[in-house]
Enzyme design. Structure first.
Site, PDB file in Angstrom:
ATOM      1  N   ASN A 194      40.014  48.261  51.155  1.00 36.06           N
ATOM      2  CA  ASN A 194      39.211  48.220  52.382  1.00 36.06           C
ATOM      3  C   ASN A 194      37.743  48.390  52.020  1.00 36.06           C
ATOM      4  O   ASN A 194      37.360  49.360  51.379  1.00 36.06           O
ATOM      5  CB  ASN A 194      39.658  49.337  53.334  1.00 36.06           C
ATOM      6  CG  ASN A 194      39.107  49.168  54.724  1.00 36.06           C
ATOM      7  OD1 ASN A 194      37.972  48.726  54.895  1.00 36.06           O
ATOM      8  ND2 ASN A 194      39.896  49.516  55.713  1.00 36.06           N
ATOM      9  N   CYS A 199      40.062  46.319  57.500  1.00 32.51           N
ATOM     10  CA  CYS A 199      41.515  46.415  57.617  1.00 32.51           C
ATOM     11  C   CYS A 199      42.055  45.258  58.458  1.00 32.51           C
ATOM     12  O   CYS A 199      43.161  44.770  58.227  1.00 32.51           O
ATOM     13  CB  CYS A 199      41.916  47.750  58.230  1.00 32.51           C
ATOM     14  SG  CYS A 199      41.132  48.070  59.818  1.00 32.51           S
ATOM     15  N   HIS A 446      42.312  50.835  63.824  1.00 31.28           N
ATOM     16  CA  HIS A 446      42.788  50.460  62.498  1.00 31.28           C
ATOM     17  C   HIS A 446      43.873  49.396  62.631  1.00 31.28           C
ATOM     18  O   HIS A 446      44.680  49.434  63.559  1.00 31.28           O
ATOM     19  CB  HIS A 446      43.342  51.707  61.794  1.00 31.28           C
ATOM     20  CG  HIS A 446      43.832  51.446  60.399  1.00 31.28           C
ATOM     21  ND1 HIS A 446      43.042  50.860  59.439  1.00 31.28           N
ATOM     22  CD2 HIS A 446      45.023  51.690  59.802  1.00 31.28           C
ATOM     23  CE1 HIS A 446      43.728  50.763  58.311  1.00 31.28           C
ATOM     24  NE2 HIS A 446      44.933  51.253  58.511  1.00 31.28           N
ATOM     25  N   ASP A 463      49.267  48.417  54.556  1.00 32.21           N
ATOM     26  CA  ASP A 463      48.207  49.224  55.170  1.00 32.21           C
ATOM     27  C   ASP A 463      47.087  49.386  54.146  1.00 32.21           C
ATOM     28  O   ASP A 463      47.053  50.349  53.380  1.00 32.21           O
ATOM     29  CB  ASP A 463      48.774  50.578  55.583  1.00 32.21           C
ATOM     30  CG  ASP A 463      47.796  51.395  56.420  1.00 32.21           C
ATOM     31  OD1 ASP A 463      46.616  50.995  56.511  1.00 32.21           O
ATOM     32  OD2 ASP A 463      48.211  52.422  56.985  1.00 32.21           O
TER      33      ASP A 463
END
Length: 1122
Positions: A194, A199, A446, A463
């Site tokens: 990131n 994201c 997010h 993630d």
């Protein structure tokens, strides 16, 4: 798409406060009382903490609560009682012991924060969030929790006797061991790094990568070995996909974002997945044209639907075919994907006033709708989780419960979604491939993705850097949204369950058609990847592995950096002016710590053909004045010691570098010879030559001198080194230090080197002595003035304030320049005759935008002060051209006032500029000269409007110096004639528009529109007043019939009957203020907005106000949500 995060002050933003950047003063509240809290050690999963704060109005800028424990973790509440650079209370949940926790810690919590209404508990304000707390984000919450005006208003009930009560409900789940997790080892996949707020991009890229047919097509896009990934989207994407396929650790996306043309600031702005998906696919579609993969994007993602209008009573039908790459499905009002498709094809009846005008048939009743001609192999469904709420006049996130199946049958109910011309032989049965999730609110959050790469039962969560295995329930059912109920198990306390809105929910779905599964989920082999790409990327991976290995073994090695005479000749005068070398640009060797130095000398001799006896190495030393000079030669005994020990001798700092100077002697015809014996009487000095005519400083060599000798003794040698005549007169200066200021002193030629306080490693700068009467004029006539210039010179990039992203020009200035010096240089460059009309604004290094306030005239000492923002130095300044000199302007007060015309629904924006000691009466007289009044004798008043309420009517005698028009709207208007002759029992009341907020867990009303003052008369009923209000506001009978009228006290409406006498409701007040009793007009806010006419002071200067209105979003700190 949802708006970008934190571009405006908002009501429900969730953000990390970045405490160190914004507030430096910390203080604990006075008389803080713990009303209730947990025991010292609490293993329970949820808890309610109550914080009662006395003397609230006297709190410092930033205050922490006492610590409390939930789930075995230590927490506290952080508040900014005066707002975290906003006009709202700012409140966050904070990890109390974050600075004491080991590297890699993280913990997940769902929580709500509440400001308790102590008069009516049901009006307490509560906001919820959830977050994965870690070292980067140890606090999380709401910058704009509630308006300060509401909090500090005693009548509201949030602050009673200067006491405020805050509650925190916290539910903690098992923490994830984020940093020790090996994604490749556990899942066979790797994540994406990131860059700050990317994201959303990472989740989309992982989804596209795991569509093998798409990945193969990207690999087959033509690229060459001469292309650079940062300048080619196809190559950058190929590189990214290859690394995802072969790397063992998470992959960077910086090359890809550079190929997009993004700068660093763009990587800290959170954009929308749907928008990025469309833009990226359009770019790739364009890049694929004329190649072997042309049409791939259409083949994968393109479907078609038919818009139709069919008349009921005549034989007429209109159709239009359209293509789509994704479908936007409604979430609000729908329980599932099937409900959304039903709504998508729902038939609309065109009748009554909405009949369809059919060609040749005129107005006809008709049916209007959409049916699908074909669906694509890869179906992308964008769920409309973000919508514009017209009632609240803002974007909202829809967190409602919404189901989506693992298998989606779009042929259901005999193909009710399909048009007549659809190919019914194609079976539209789809399998869910990926679920993109958004966690957070409308103003930030997010993104991550659940994907099953092979369409098996095994799901993976992508993630950012972390990839984990997940089950189907977590990937699907738990992303439906809605509410989650967590029991409160605290014994002996309020056992009501905690209900949390699930802010994490599906936002985009990707389905793959079963009949196309074999094509889409194809194998991607090495032969699909271009040879030049494999070679390039394998080399990158090898280099990365080499660096990783070196880093892992760094404790076993010492880095030896060797500076030589050649380095000084090369560097000094080009990119080095002070000291002797940049050690990052000299020879560097990685040597085992245990190797004896004498053995290193042998290796050096072998590699560079310099015999060991001819090598003399000097240790460098950092002096007390922060300069770095050769200090002394290594002794023969030291040369037998390991290099690791020598590094510790030379450098007490904890780095692995041993810095040395290599002294070599070369004798013509003989080559390298041993250096001369050195005694304590011998000093090694280094010499630089300055030429004032060329403003050039260069290195000319080094010499041994006798400490007892005089500089005069070596003049002939120095002249020879410089190429001067032997008898040339020269001046010598010692370069002593340069930080924080330059110190360069004259060397007395008649005194010994020792008396001149010279020692080994010192630097002498010399030049020709100026000749008397020569008439030569130089900018920097001697060494000290030149070094002063070099030390303070600063290239500044100037930008026009109205175009804050574009460099206009650059100027070389001095850090010591004063304000007048800088604007004079700018004026000369742009050809402006009067420099005093230039105003400068500093740069915010965090937001990459102008600061909200310009630099005051002579408000800072030097240019260096203008370029500093917090602890960072910038090289950017913004300028604007005013219509009057800045010193004159600063003696004036400038106000932006909206004048509401009495005769029509129009506002004139007037810019008023008067001396600061002027009164409100002077302002109103100025306005009278600029606007059209209803009659020449009209009287005006000036109001302060904030959040659609009138908070103040300014007395005519009040001076304008302290009136603020940045946060409050200033409104001028004519005083109606009827208000000038009010009877003793008449009332002048406030009238505000309002709506009820039905989305909150308590009754709350929102004001909107233009508030106004209104005279009501003794004995007048609501029915009478309504007629006059309708006439004043020009509302139609049909619309006005929908309005409700209420007496509103402290934010609570009490609805009125038409027969009620209004004067009885309102108490007479002798002073004007922010009245919390008003006549409320409840209705929908869809009235036409007023038109605005700008009353220009001058064209150039008025542009300043449009800029000023946009300054405050610029100053908002960059928020990192991931």
């Amino acid at each position: 798409m949802p708006p970008l995060p934190l571009d405006q002050p908002v009501d429900m933003d969730i953000t990390v406060p970045r405490s160190g950047d914004l507030v430096t003063t910390e203080a604990q509240a006075e008389n803080l009382t713990l009303v209730s809290g947990g025991p010292i050690k609490d293993e329970l999963s949820s808890w309610r903490f109550t914080w009662a704060i006395e003397n609230f109005s006297r709190l410092a800028k930033k205050v922490y609560s006492d610590d409390f424990y939930v789930g075995g973790f230590q927490w506290r509440i952080l508040i900014f009682p005066k707002g975290n650079n906003v006009d709202h209370l700012s409140m966050y949940l904070d990890v109390a012991d974050s600075t004491m926790l080991p590297p890699g810690w993280s913990r997940f919590a769902q929580f709500s924060l509440t400001v308790v209404n102590q008069i009516h508990n049901q009006y307490s304000i509560r906001k919820e969030s959830q977050h994965q707390f870690n070292a980067r984000e140890s606090d999380w919450g709401f910058t704009n929790f509630m308006p300060l005006a509401d909090l500090y208003d005693p009548a509201r009930g949030f602050r009673v006797n200067d006491r405020c009560i805050i509650e925190a409900d916290v539910a903690v789940r098992k923490p994830l061991d984020y940093w020790s997790h090996d994604s490749k080892k556990e899942t066979g996949c790797v994540g994406l790094k990131n860059q700050g707020a990317t994201c959303y991009m990472n989740s989309l890229l992982q989804t596209l990568y795991h569509i093998p047919y798409f990945r193969k097509a990207v690999y087959h896009m033509p690229t060459t070995e001469n292309d650079m990934p940062s300048g080619s989207i196809p190559l950058a994407l190929q590189s990214l996909f290859y690394k995802l396929q072969h790397s063992d650790t998470s992959v960077s996306t910086k090359e890809l974002t550079k190929s997009f043309g993004w700068d660093t600031y763009d990587s800290f702005l959170q954009h929308d997945v749907q928008e990025l998906n469309r833009v990226l696919c359009e770019k790739l579609e364009d890049k694929m044209k004329g190649t072997v993969v042309e049409g791939t994007i259409q083949q994968l993602f393109e479907g078609h639907h038919m818009n139709y209008i069919e008349c009921i009573n005549v034989d007429y039908k209109s159709t239009r075919k359209e293509s789509f790459y994704d479908l936007q499905l409604d979430v609000k009002g729908c329980q599932s994907v099937y409900d959304s498709f039903d709504k998508y094809v729902e038939v609309e009846h065109l009748e009554h006033d909405n009949k369809y005008h059919a060609e040749k048939y005129g107005l006809q009743e008709a049916r209007k709708g959409v049916l699908f001609i074909d669906f694509p192999p890869v179906l992308q469904l964008q769920l409309k989780r973000f919508e514009y709420d017209f009632m609240q006049d803002t974007m909202v996130k829809i967190n409602d419960y919404y189901e989506f199946p693992l298998q989606l049958d779009l042929d259901r109910d005999n193909g009710k979604y399909l048009s007549p011309e659809a190919d019914r032989s194609v079976r539209n049965l789809y399998t869910l491939h990926s679920v993109l999730v958004h966690s957070g609110g409308v103003h930030g959050g997010h993104y991550y993705a659940y994907i099953r790469p092979t369409l098996s039962n095994q799901w993976f969560r992508f993630d950012d850097e972390r990839v984990t295995k997940e089950d189907a329930k977590r990937a699907s059912e738990e992303q439906y949204g809605g509410e989650e109920e967590l029991p409160n198990t605290n014994p002996g306390f309020n056992n009501s369950p905690f209900k949390f809105t699930k802010y994490s929910n599906a936002y985009m779905l990707v389905y793959i058609r079963d009949s196309d599964k074999d094509m889409i989920m194809c194998n991607v082999d090495e032969k699909d990847i271009a040879q030049h790409l494999r070679v390039r990327l394998d080399k990158e991976l090898e280099e990365k592995e080499k660096k990783r290995k070196e880093k892992a073994e760094a404790h076993l090695y010492t880095i030896i950096k060797i500076a030589r005479n050649e380095d000084m000749f090369e560097q000094i005068g080009k990119d080095k002016f002070f000291d002797l070398v940049d050690h990052d640009k000299v020879q560097s060797f990685r040597i085992p710590k245990q190797m004896p130095f004498i053995l290193f000398k042998e290796k050096y001799a072998k590699e560079f053909h310099i015999p060991v006896p001819c090598q003399r190495f000097w240790l460098w030393a950092k002096r007390q004045n922060h300069t770095y000079r050769p200090n002394r030669p290594l002794t023969p005994q030291e040369e037998t010691r390991p290099v690791g020990e020598l590094r510790e001798i030379s450098n007490k700092a904890s780095n692995a570098e041993l810095k040395l100077f290599l002294e070599l002697e070369i004798k013509q015809g003989f080559g390298f010879v041993p250096p001369p014996m050195k005694t304590k009487e011998d000093l090694l000095l280094f010499f630089k030559l300055y030429d004032p005519s060329q403003e050039n400083l260069r290195y000319v060599g080094r010499l041994y001198v006798k400490a007892s000798g005089k500089p005069l003794d070596i003049y002939s040698t120095l002249n020879q080194m410089a190429g001067f005549a032997v008898d040339e007169e020269i001046e010598l200066f010692e370069e002593i230090k340069f930080d924080p200021r330059v110190m360069c002193e004259h060397v007395n030629e008649m005194l010994s080197f020792q008396i001149n306080q010279l020692e080994d490693g010192d630097i002498i700068c010399y030049q020709k002595a100026p000749k008397a009467g020569s008439g030569e004029q130089f900018h920097h006539p001697n060494v000290p003035s030149f070094l002063e210039y070099v030390h303070n010179r600063q290239v500044v990039r100037f930008r026009i304030l109205a175009k804050p992203k574009e460099d206009e020009f650059s100027l070389e200035l001095s850090k010591l320049h004063k304000y007048d010096d800088v604007v004079m240089k700018v004026a000369q460059h742009i050809g402006l005759s009067d420099p005093s009309k230039i105003r400068l604004t500093s740069h915010n290094c965090y937001s990459q935008q102008p600061k909200p306030q310009p630099i005051k005239y002579q408000g800072v000492e030097h240019l260096s002060d203008m370029l500093i923002h917090l602890n960072q130095t910038s090289d950017i300044l913004y300028y604007e051209i005013l219509d009057i000199p800045l010193p004159e302007l600063q003696c004036l007060k400038t106000l932006k006032i909206a004048f509401h015309l009495a005769t029509k629904d129009e506002v004139v924006l007037s810019t008023i500029r008067l001396p600061k000691q002027s009164t409100v009466e002077d302002v109103l007289n100025d306005i009278k000269s600029k606007v059209n009044l209803s009659h020449p004798d009209a009287q005006l008043r000036l109001l302060e409007v904030f959040y659609h309420k009138i908070y103040k009517i300014f007395p005519l005698s009040e001076t304008i110096e302290n009136i603020n028009d940045h946060y409050w709207t200033l409104r001028a208007e004519e005083i109606p004639e009827e208000e000038k002759s009010l009877g003793p029992h008449d009332r002048l009341i406030h009238v505000y528009h309002f709506m009820k907020d039905t989305t909150q867990n308590h009754v709350q009303i929102h004001n909107f529109g233009d508030p106004f003052l209104f005279a009501i008369h003794e004995g007048e009923t609501l029915s009478d007043v309504k007629l006059r209000i309708q006439k004043k506001l020009h509302v139609t009978d049909h619309e006005f019939s929908k309005w409700n009228f209420a007496f509103v006290l402290h934010g609570r409406p009490e609805y009125l009957q038409d027969s009620e006498i209004l004067c009885a409701r309102f108490q007479r007040r002798d002073i004007y203020g922010a009245w919390e009793q008003y006549l409320g007009l409840e209705h929908t806010d869809h009235a036409p907005k007023r038109s605005y006419v700008v009353n220009q002071v001058s064209e150039v200067y008025n542009d300043y106000f449009s800029i000023l209105q946009n300054r405050y979003p610029f100053e908002k700190p960059v928020k990192i949500y991931n």
